[in-house]
Motif scaffolding. Sequence first.
Motif, PDB file in Angstrom:
ATOM      1  N   ALA A   1     -76.779   1.490   9.726  1.00 58.36           N
ATOM      2  CA  ALA A   1     -77.945   1.094   8.926  1.00 58.36           C
ATOM      3  C   ALA A   1     -79.215   1.135   9.776  1.00 58.36           C
ATOM      4  N   PHE A   2     -79.144   0.559  10.978  1.00 52.55           N
ATOM      5  CA  PHE A   2     -80.349   0.499  11.832  1.00 52.55           C
ATOM      6  C   PHE A   2     -80.792   1.895  12.250  1.00 52.55           C
TER       7      PHE A   2
ATOM      8  N   VAL B   1     -86.457  -9.026  17.837  1.00 45.43           N
ATOM      9  CA  VAL B   1     -85.494  -8.369  16.946  1.00 45.43           C
ATOM     10  C   VAL B   1     -85.653  -6.846  16.961  1.00 45.43           C
ATOM     11  N   VAL B   2     -86.895  -6.345  16.857  1.00 40.72           N
ATOM     12  CA  VAL B   2     -87.080  -4.887  16.813  1.00 40.72           C
ATOM     13  C   VAL B   2     -86.584  -4.231  18.116  1.00 40.72           C
ATOM     14  N   PRO B   3     -87.067  -4.671  19.304  1.00 43.47           N
ATOM     15  CA  PRO B   3     -86.571  -3.990  20.506  1.00 43.47           C
ATOM     16  C   PRO B   3     -85.065  -4.152  20.707  1.00 43.47           C
ATOM     17  N   VAL B   4     -84.540  -5.344  20.445  1.00 44.58           N
ATOM     18  CA  VAL B   4     -83.092  -5.531  20.653  1.00 44.58           C
ATOM     19  C   VAL B   4     -82.312  -4.671  19.662  1.00 44.58           C
ATOM     20  N   GLY B   5     -82.768  -4.648  18.410  1.00 43.38           N
ATOM     21  CA  GLY B   5     -82.096  -3.838  17.386  1.00 43.38           C
ATOM     22  C   GLY B   5     -82.081  -2.365  17.773  1.00 43.38           C
ATOM     23  N   LEU B   6     -83.220  -1.867  18.259  1.00 41.91           N
ATOM     24  CA  LEU B   6     -83.301  -0.446  18.610  1.00 41.91           C
ATOM     25  C   LEU B   6     -82.463  -0.142  19.850  1.00 41.91           C
ATOM     26  N   LEU B   7     -82.517  -1.033  20.831  1.00 45.57           N
ATOM     27  CA  LEU B   7     -81.728  -0.776  22.042  1.00 45.57           C
ATOM     28  C   LEU B   7     -80.236  -0.892  21.758  1.00 45.57           C
ATOM     29  N   PHE B   8     -79.896  -1.747  20.813  1.00 44.83           N
ATOM     30  CA  PHE B   8     -78.486  -1.830  20.404  1.00 44.83           C
ATOM     31  C   PHE B   8     -78.029  -0.470  19.882  1.00 44.83           C
ATOM     32  N   VAL B   9     -78.849   0.153  19.055  1.00 43.99           N
ATOM     33  CA  VAL B   9     -78.465   1.459  18.504  1.00 43.99           C
ATOM     34  C   VAL B   9     -78.350   2.495  19.629  1.00 43.99           C
ATOM     35  N   VAL B  10     -79.305   2.480  20.559  1.00 47.71           N
ATOM     36  CA  VAL B  10     -79.278   3.443  21.669  1.00 47.71           C
ATOM     37  C   VAL B  10     -78.004   3.267  22.501  1.00 47.71           C
ATOM     38  N   ILE B  11     -77.700   2.024  22.816  1.00 49.48           N
ATOM     39  CA  ILE B  11     -76.563   1.790  23.714  1.00 49.48           C
ATOM     40  C   ILE B  11     -75.238   1.955  22.968  1.00 49.48           C
ATOM     41  N   TYR B  12     -75.171   1.363  21.785  1.00 44.35           N
ATOM     42  CA  TYR B  12     -73.894   1.382  21.058  1.00 44.35           C
ATOM     43  C   TYR B  12     -73.566   2.769  20.511  1.00 44.35           C
ATOM     44  N   GLY B  13     -74.543   3.378  19.846  1.00 45.17           N
ATOM     45  CA  GLY B  13     -74.242   4.669  19.218  1.00 45.17           C
ATOM     46  C   GLY B  13     -74.610   5.857  20.086  1.00 45.17           C
ATOM     47  N   GLY B  14     -75.322   5.609  21.196  1.00 40.66           N
ATOM     48  CA  GLY B  14     -75.757   6.708  22.049  1.00 40.66           C
ATOM     49  C   GLY B  14     -75.003   6.747  23.355  1.00 40.66           C
ATOM     50  N   PHE B  15     -75.483   5.945  24.319  1.00 41.62           N
ATOM     51  CA  PHE B  15     -74.878   5.976  25.660  1.00 41.62           C
ATOM     52  C   PHE B  15     -73.362   5.844  25.602  1.00 41.62           C
ATOM     53  N   ARG B  16     -72.900   4.863  24.835  1.00 39.31           N
ATOM     54  CA  ARG B  16     -71.470   4.551  24.827  1.00 39.31           C
ATOM     55  C   ARG B  16     -70.660   5.807  24.453  1.00 39.31           C
ATOM     56  N   THR B  17     -71.112   6.550  23.472  1.00 42.44           N
ATOM     57  CA  THR B  17     -70.325   7.708  23.049  1.00 42.44           C
ATOM     58  C   THR B  17     -70.669   8.963  23.857  1.00 42.44           C
TER      59      THR B  17
END
Length: 498
Positions: free
Chosen positions: A231-232, A443-459
């Motif tokens: 969603a994010f 919320v905005v920076p944490v939400g965006l960094l969550f997407v970068v780390i979770y859906g980006g770096f991690r994979t």
Amino acid sequence: MAEVKREKFLSRRHLIFAAIGSAIGLGNVWRFPYMTYAYGGAAFLIPYIIGLIVLGIPWMILEFGMGHKMLKAAPGVFEGIGKKWEWAGWFPSISAFCIDTYYAVIMAWALVYVGSSVTLAWGAGEAGAAGASPYFFNTVLQLSSGPGVLGSIRWPVVAALAITWLAIFFIIFKGAELIGKVSQVVMCIAWVLIIVLVIRGVTLAGAGGGLNWYLAPDLSVLKGVDVWFAAFSQIAFTLSLGMGGMFTYGRFIAKKSDISNTALVTSLADASFAFLAGFAVFSTVGYITQALGIGISDVAISGLGLAFVTYPVGISMMPAAGSLTGVLFFLMMWMIGLSSAYFLAYAGFIVPFMDKFGWSRTKTAAGGCTICFLIGLVYCTQGGLYWLDMVDRTVCFYTLLIGGAIASIIIGWVYGAAKLRAHINETSEFKVGPWFDWLIKIVVPVGLLFVVIYGGFRTDIATPYEGYGSWANAIWILMAVVLALSFALQGIKGASSK
Ligand code: PHE
């Protein structure tokens, strides 16, 4: 510099159309419906709406609000906060430039397909169903074996790309006023077309089954983390934030116009279009799977595969008006792409360059469009799709999200979220409370960094993106280039002070 400064503010109506036009794009058709299907059907709307409220709308208010306050595009906004922050405005501007070089190529394919639909070039009936995939990959793209083999240039695509860039140039070279007027026309036509396509879709046999896939709610997905990532990430992408362009559009909002309301209307219109597009997409998918006796896993339901393979399959199998549906569908794709592409060009990087170097609008627009066209030729080669895919991953995912996180941190903490809020409330009927500060700061920076780390770096670190092996390193190299250029542009002095 004077030229942009003198530019008129847009009427509220034109500005809203321009902002909605920038947000509604290819992603509304080929990404949102798929994500809804993949992440719990109608249940996906819950994290999506929450994401809009806590992330998307505050972020858009931030970009509009800062552009409006400083009367500058992104680099000027950050320079206004402090000379040392200017690079944080160039970072999204260069990302916008990079996106536009390939976004226009996807539009060029859509334009090629407007023509192909007239004759059903990939075949009619079941032959067309079998021919759609080879037509795209072997005839239109003549796809090579990998990113290392660029092969020759596909001239029909180049011709369509030239038309696309000419259209963009003629819309932007006169500035915001014409952009507002064109956006109103483009958006009205796009809405009519999507409604026609929905009606065509839902009247096909098997449509109900498709819509069931699209929307059947599965609340259990809400327990997982993936659905929030989905969603994010979709919200960040679909609202065209993180590209610097909304700062520029914010500067065209009249002094007494409403910032928060404009952000709200833009986000809701964008979400409605995406939701509606899902009906066109999934009813057609339902029809195809029923007619061919196959399962949903046998067809592409997102991205290029949906637009250039699955939809053409549906078109060739339609009992009536297949060709016409094809023409309307690809025309709509081209048009919703167009209003995002001229936004990226004008608001994303042309105004920043005009501001910085004092260049004239016509010259900057002509130069920018020509350079984008020339770079786009790489994507018109036989190996272009691989590069398009990698650059897309870099700029439309990483730099977009990282740029957004950096912007919200600098504006939230250095400039001061409360100061921004005071400005917004001065001009807006719908007042934002102190909660806004915490959304911007945390919320905005944490939400965006969550997407970068979770859906980006991690994979991507575990498995190179799309299995391109070492080529995927291009992603990191490109990001470094974008960042280096941002610093370099900050460093180029003199001209800016003229
Ligand atoms: N919002 C556009 C879409 O949904 C994509 C886009 C992203 C356009 C960023 C411009 C900037 O397709």
